[in-house]
Design an enzyme around this catalytic site. Structure first.
Site, PDB file in Angstrom:
ATOM      1  N   CYS A  82       0.840  -1.209   0.000  1.00 61.18           N
ATOM      2  CA  CYS A  82       0.000   0.000   0.000  1.00 61.18           C
ATOM      3  C   CYS A  82       0.873   1.257   0.000  1.00 61.18           C
ATOM      4  O   CYS A  82       1.677   1.465   0.910  1.00 61.18           O
ATOM      5  CB  CYS A  82      -0.911  -0.024   1.223  1.00 61.18           C
ATOM      6  SG  CYS A  82      -1.837   1.486   1.471  1.00 61.18           S
ATOM      7  N   CYS A  85       0.136   3.682   2.880  1.00 70.22           N
ATOM      8  CA  CYS A  85       0.654   3.147   4.145  1.00 70.22           C
ATOM      9  C   CYS A  85       2.124   3.500   4.318  1.00 70.22           C
ATOM     10  O   CYS A  85       2.586   3.739   5.439  1.00 70.22           O
ATOM     11  CB  CYS A  85       0.476   1.633   4.197  1.00 70.22           C
ATOM     12  SG  CYS A  85      -1.233   1.100   4.111  1.00 70.22           S
TER      13      CYS A  85
END
Length: 157
Positions: A82, A85
């Site tokens: 991600c 993230c």
């Protein structure tokens, strides 16, 4: 010719709309207040939403050796793939530097901990959940800056 055409259209429209109720016959229901008291089902679901499932099953109120009473935990759900993230990680590092041992950050990789992600209804990444006394204070399902997290945490310290 125009008069005959107008008369035909009027007669056809009369037969087409003969089953439509007149506006006078229509009864309006009284306007209900959008703010109503919670019924027993609403209270149940609200209680279920606010309570957090335990990370580890134990008879004491400890997570990873830390007492949960009057302690703020930040659960950070992420994945290695991600992109958002990867941006959120340094923001949490800033948060750790600011608060030290007052706030405990638990990083949970959803690829390795699918059960915990399902229990916490993780639908988007990164997800940050702030908990105090087993009650959810805030849940963010997007990138959050350290300043936003700091302001939320300071309200509850």
């Amino acid at each position: 010719m125009k008069h005959i055409l107008a008369l035909v259209v009027f007669i056809i429209s009369f037969f087409c709309f003969k089953d439509v109720n007149c506006i006078k016959d229509f009864q309006l229901s009284p306007i209900e207040s959008p703010l109503t008291a919670l019924n027993k089902y609403d209270k149940f679901f609200l209680r279920m939403y606010n309570k957090m499932p335990r990370l580890e099953q134990s008879s004491t109120d400890y997570i990873n050796g830390i007492n949960m009473k009057n302690t703020i935990f930040v659960l950070y759900f992420y994945a290695k793939w991600c992109h958002a993230c990867k941006l959120q990680g340094p923001e949490l590092d800033k948060l750790e530097k600011n608060f030290g041992k007052k706030v405990h950050i638990i990083r949970i990789d959803i690829d390795n901990n699918e059960e915990i992600a399902k229990k916490n209804f993780i639908k988007a990444l990164p997800t940050t959940i702030i908990i105090k006394n087993k009650v959810i204070l805030a849940k963010n399902e997007h990138f959050v800056t350290s300043n936003e997290l700091t302001s939320t945490i300071r309200k509850h310290l």
